[in-house]
Every structure is written in structure tokens, then in C-alpha cells.
Design a protein around this motif. Structure first.
Motif, PDB file in Angstrom:
ATOM      1  N   TYR A  55       0.813  -1.224   0.000  1.00 28.55           N
ATOM      2  CA  TYR A  55       0.000   0.000   0.000  1.00 28.55           C
ATOM      3  C   TYR A  55       0.848   1.277   0.000  1.00 28.55           C
ATOM      4  O   TYR A  55       0.358   2.343   0.324  1.00 28.55           O
ATOM      5  N   ASP A  56       2.112   1.198  -0.368  1.00 30.05           N
ATOM      6  CA  ASP A  56       3.019   2.342  -0.335  1.00 30.05           C
ATOM      7  C   ASP A  56       3.283   2.831  -1.757  1.00 30.05           C
ATOM      8  O   ASP A  56       3.835   2.109  -2.585  1.00 30.05           O
ATOM      9  N   THR A  57       2.919   4.083  -2.034  1.00 28.94           N
ATOM     10  CA  THR A  57       3.073   4.624  -3.390  1.00 28.94           C
ATOM     11  C   THR A  57       4.532   4.805  -3.797  1.00 28.94           C
ATOM     12  O   THR A  57       4.812   4.909  -4.980  1.00 28.94           O
ATOM     13  N   GLN A  58       5.458   4.836  -2.847  1.00 32.62           N
ATOM     14  CA  GLN A  58       6.864   5.045  -3.196  1.00 32.62           C
ATOM     15  C   GLN A  58       7.646   3.743  -3.360  1.00 32.62           C
ATOM     16  O   GLN A  58       8.862   3.772  -3.462  1.00 32.62           O
ATOM     17  N   THR A  59       6.969   2.632  -3.440  1.00 33.08           N
ATOM     18  CA  THR A  59       7.655   1.356  -3.588  1.00 33.08           C
ATOM     19  C   THR A  59       8.315   1.270  -4.958  1.00 33.08           C
ATOM     20  O   THR A  59       7.672   1.465  -5.991  1.00 33.08           O
ATOM     21  N   ILE A  60       9.615   0.997  -4.951  1.00 31.86           N
ATOM     22  CA  ILE A  60      10.393   0.788  -6.171  1.00 31.86           C
ATOM     23  C   ILE A  60      11.154  -0.518  -5.983  1.00 31.86           C
ATOM     24  O   ILE A  60      11.840  -0.696  -4.975  1.00 31.86           O
ATOM     25  N   VAL A  61      11.019  -1.426  -6.944  1.00 32.52           N
ATOM     26  CA  VAL A  61      11.671  -2.728  -6.849  1.00 32.52           C
ATOM     27  C   VAL A  61      12.432  -3.007  -8.136  1.00 32.52           C
ATOM     28  O   VAL A  61      11.867  -2.916  -9.228  1.00 32.52           O
ATOM     29  N   SER A  62      13.722  -3.326  -7.993  1.00 32.54           N
ATOM     30  CA  SER A  62      14.517  -3.767  -9.148  1.00 32.54           C
ATOM     31  C   SER A  62      14.228  -5.239  -9.374  1.00 32.54           C
ATOM     32  O   SER A  62      14.181  -6.021  -8.419  1.00 32.54           O
ATOM     33  N   ASN A  63      14.032  -5.596 -10.657  1.00 32.69           N
ATOM     34  CA  ASN A  63      13.607  -6.956 -10.961  1.00 32.69           C
ATOM     35  C   ASN A  63      14.189  -7.390 -12.307  1.00 32.69           C
ATOM     36  O   ASN A  63      13.693  -6.982 -13.356  1.00 32.69           O
ATOM     37  N   ASN A  64      15.237  -8.202 -12.285  1.00 36.65           N
ATOM     38  CA  ASN A  64      15.841  -8.755 -13.507  1.00 36.65           C
ATOM     39  C   ASN A  64      16.190  -7.697 -14.546  1.00 36.65           C
ATOM     40  O   ASN A  64      15.836  -7.817 -15.717  1.00 36.65           O
ATOM     41  N   GLY A  65      16.855  -6.628 -14.139  1.00 30.75           N
ATOM     42  CA  GLY A  65      17.297  -5.601 -15.079  1.00 30.75           C
ATOM     43  C   GLY A  65      16.280  -4.530 -15.392  1.00 30.75           C
ATOM     44  O   GLY A  65      16.540  -3.630 -16.189  1.00 30.75           O
ATOM     45  N   THR A  67      12.841  -2.078 -13.552  1.00 30.95           N
ATOM     46  CA  THR A  67      12.380  -1.534 -12.281  1.00 30.95           C
ATOM     47  C   THR A  67      10.873  -1.415 -12.311  1.00 30.95           C
ATOM     48  O   THR A  67      10.281  -1.089 -13.342  1.00 30.95           O
ATOM     49  N   GLU A  68      10.247  -1.656 -11.169  1.00 30.86           N
ATOM     50  CA  GLU A  68       8.794  -1.566 -11.038  1.00 30.86           C
ATOM     51  C   GLU A  68       8.460  -0.473 -10.034  1.00 30.86           C
ATOM     52  O   GLU A  68       9.127  -0.341  -9.014  1.00 30.86           O
ATOM     53  N   TYR A  69       7.415   0.296 -10.348  1.00 32.91           N
ATOM     54  CA  TYR A  69       7.109   1.519  -9.613  1.00 32.91           C
ATOM     55  C   TYR A  69       5.704   1.536  -9.029  1.00 32.91           C
ATOM     56  O   TYR A  69       4.741   1.132  -9.683  1.00 32.91           O
ATOM     57  N   LEU A  71       2.226   1.602  -6.393  1.00 35.38           N
ATOM     58  CA  LEU A  71       1.307   0.636  -5.791  1.00 35.38           C
ATOM     59  C   LEU A  71       1.139  -0.621  -6.628  1.00 35.38           C
ATOM     60  O   LEU A  71       1.099  -1.731  -6.101  1.00 35.38           O
ATOM     61  N   PHE A  72       1.014  -0.449  -7.934  1.00 36.08           N
ATOM     62  CA  PHE A  72       0.768  -1.585  -8.821  1.00 36.08           C
ATOM     63  C   PHE A  72       2.060  -2.203  -9.361  1.00 36.08           C
ATOM     64  O   PHE A  72       2.007  -3.143 -10.135  1.00 36.08           O
ATOM     65  N   GLN A  73       3.218  -1.632  -8.982  1.00 41.42           N
ATOM     66  CA  GLN A  73       4.516  -2.114  -9.446  1.00 41.42           C
ATOM     67  C   GLN A  73       4.555  -2.200 -10.972  1.00 41.42           C
ATOM     68  O   GLN A  73       4.742  -3.251 -11.575  1.00 41.42           O
ATOM     69  N   ILE A  74       4.375  -1.056 -11.600  1.00 44.22           N
ATOM     70  CA  ILE A  74       4.337  -0.938 -13.054  1.00 44.22           C
ATOM     71  C   ILE A  74       5.763  -0.870 -13.595  1.00 44.22           C
ATOM     72  O   ILE A  74       6.564  -0.062 -13.169  1.00 44.22           O
ATOM     73  N   ASN A  75       6.051  -1.732 -14.552  1.00 48.41           N
ATOM     74  CA  ASN A  75       7.404  -1.983 -15.041  1.00 48.41           C
ATOM     75  C   ASN A  75       7.862  -0.965 -16.083  1.00 48.41           C
ATOM     76  O   ASN A  75       7.116  -0.610 -16.991  1.00 48.41           O
ATOM     77  N   ASN A  76       9.127  -0.548 -15.960  1.00 51.92           N
ATOM     78  CA  ASN A  76       9.696   0.444 -16.877  1.00 51.92           C
ATOM     79  C   ASN A  76      10.115  -0.132 -18.222  1.00 51.92           C
ATOM     80  O   ASN A  76      10.427   0.609 -19.137  1.00 51.92           O
ATOM     81  N   LYS A  77      10.120  -1.413 -18.366  1.00 51.35           N
ATOM     82  CA  LYS A  77      10.521  -2.013 -19.638  1.00 51.35           C
ATOM     83  C   LYS A  77       9.411  -1.901 -20.685  1.00 51.35           C
ATOM     84  O   LYS A  77       9.677  -1.732 -21.872  1.00 51.35           O
ATOM     85  N   PHE A  78       8.169  -1.992 -20.241  1.00 57.27           N
ATOM     86  CA  PHE A  78       7.039  -2.002 -21.166  1.00 57.27           C
ATOM     87  C   PHE A  78       6.070  -0.838 -20.979  1.00 57.27           C
ATOM     88  O   PHE A  78       5.540  -0.319 -21.945  1.00 57.27           O
ATOM     89  N   TRP A  79       5.806  -0.431 -19.733  1.00 61.66           N
ATOM     90  CA  TRP A  79       4.633   0.382 -19.450  1.00 61.66           C
ATOM     91  C   TRP A  79       4.908   1.860 -19.206  1.00 61.66           C
ATOM     92  O   TRP A  79       4.037   2.696 -19.425  1.00 61.66           O
ATOM     93  N   CYS A  80       6.099   2.207 -18.718  1.00 57.94           N
ATOM     94  CA  CYS A  80       6.419   3.613 -18.447  1.00 57.94           C
ATOM     95  C   CYS A  80       7.875   3.864 -18.803  1.00 57.94           C
ATOM     96  O   CYS A  80       8.620   2.935 -19.091  1.00 57.94           O
ATOM     97  N   ARG A  81       8.272   5.149 -18.787  1.00 57.81           N
ATOM     98  CA  ARG A  81       9.654   5.473 -19.154  1.00 57.81           C
ATOM     99  C   ARG A  81      10.389   6.089 -17.962  1.00 57.81           C
ATOM    100  O   ARG A  81       9.795   6.791 -17.147  1.00 57.81           O
ATOM    101  N   ASP A  82      11.674   5.783 -17.899  1.00 60.01           N
ATOM    102  CA  ASP A  82      12.559   6.402 -16.921  1.00 60.01           C
ATOM    103  C   ASP A  82      13.947   6.531 -17.543  1.00 60.01           C
ATOM    104  O   ASP A  82      14.118   6.254 -18.728  1.00 60.01           O
ATOM    105  N   ASN A  83      14.920   6.918 -16.773  1.00 60.63           N
ATOM    106  CA  ASN A  83      16.272   7.086 -17.303  1.00 60.63           C
ATOM    107  C   ASN A  83      17.044   5.774 -17.361  1.00 60.63           C
ATOM    108  O   ASN A  83      18.143   5.734 -17.886  1.00 60.63           O
TER     109      ASN A  83
END
Length: 123
Positions: A55-65, A67-69, A71-83
Motif C-alpha cells: 500500500y506504499d506509493t513510493q515502492t520501487i523494486v529492481s527486478n531482472n534488469g 524496475t517496477e514503480y 502501488l501496482f509495481q508498473i514496469n519500466n521495460k514495457f509500461w512507463c519510461r525512466d532514465n
């Protein structure tokens, strides 16, 4: 004293991301529009969010190269962009850091896109 004033001005000009640690009942109210979406009842959404982010909005998890961001742990490889992954598919057309604030509107929109395309593993 001068550096304190400068630091104070920077803090005012660039406010911190407004993150939130939700309580279960509070989150149920916020996510009520997700109830039944894709055949998933609200209690299943709440359970999924608890197990992915606590239930924490600031949860960030590295996962096999990647990152997921948020509450829903949305992945940067497919769904959103980051650096981190510059060639992200960015299907939700959003910056990943938007999933770290207390406004869940964009999180829910993206979660629905993910469910439409990929499904979701529920409790």
C-alpha cells in the motif's frame, strides 16, 4: 545563514513528491472504480496491491534488469519510461515517477491497460 535561506527557497520551488502509505479501507475507497474491471473484484485488487507494494506509493523494486514503480509495481521495460531503460515501450505513455505520488488516477489508467493487454496475477 545564507545557505539556509537558499536551501529553503529550493525546497519551496521544488516540492517533494507527495507519496502516501495507504490504509486498507482508505485504499478501498480510492480504488472503488476498479471493482469488477476485467472481472476482478475490489478485494482482489486490494490484495494484489498489498502483496506488490504494501500500500506504499513510493515502492520501487529492481527486478531482472528492470524496475517496477508504485502501488501496482508498473514496469519500466514495457509500461512507463525512466532514465534506466531508454528504449522502453512506454505503452502507458507516462513517466514512471508519476506512479510514486499520491494521485492514483494515472496508476489506475495504466493498470487497466496492463490488464487489457496482459491480464494480472491475483491473490
Amino acid at each position: 545563514m545564507m545557505s539556509f535561506v537558499s536551501l529553503l527557497l529550493v525546497g519551496i520551488m521544488f516540492p517533494a513528491i507527495q507519496a502516501k502509505q495507504f490504509r486498507k479501507c482508505e485504499l478501498s475507497q480510492v480504488l472503488k472504480d476498479m471493482d469488477g474491471f476485467g472481472g476482478i473484484a475490489l478485494p482482489e485488487w486490494i490484495c494484489t496491491v498489498f502483496h506488490t507494494s504494501g500500500y506504499d506509493t513510493q515502492t520501487i523494486v529492481s527486478n531482472n534488469g528492470s524496475t517496477e514503480y508504485g502501488l501496482f509495481q508498473i514496469n519500466n521495460k514495457f509500461w512507463c519510461r525512466d532514465n534506466q531503460i531508454l528504449q522502453s515501450r512506454n505503452i502507458c505513455d507516462i513517466s514512471c515517477d508519476k506512479f510514486l505520488d499520491d494521485d492514483l488516477t494515472d496508476d489506475m489508467i495504466c493498470a487497466k491497460k496492463i490488464l487489457d493487454k496482459e491480464g494480472i496475477d491475483c491473490c
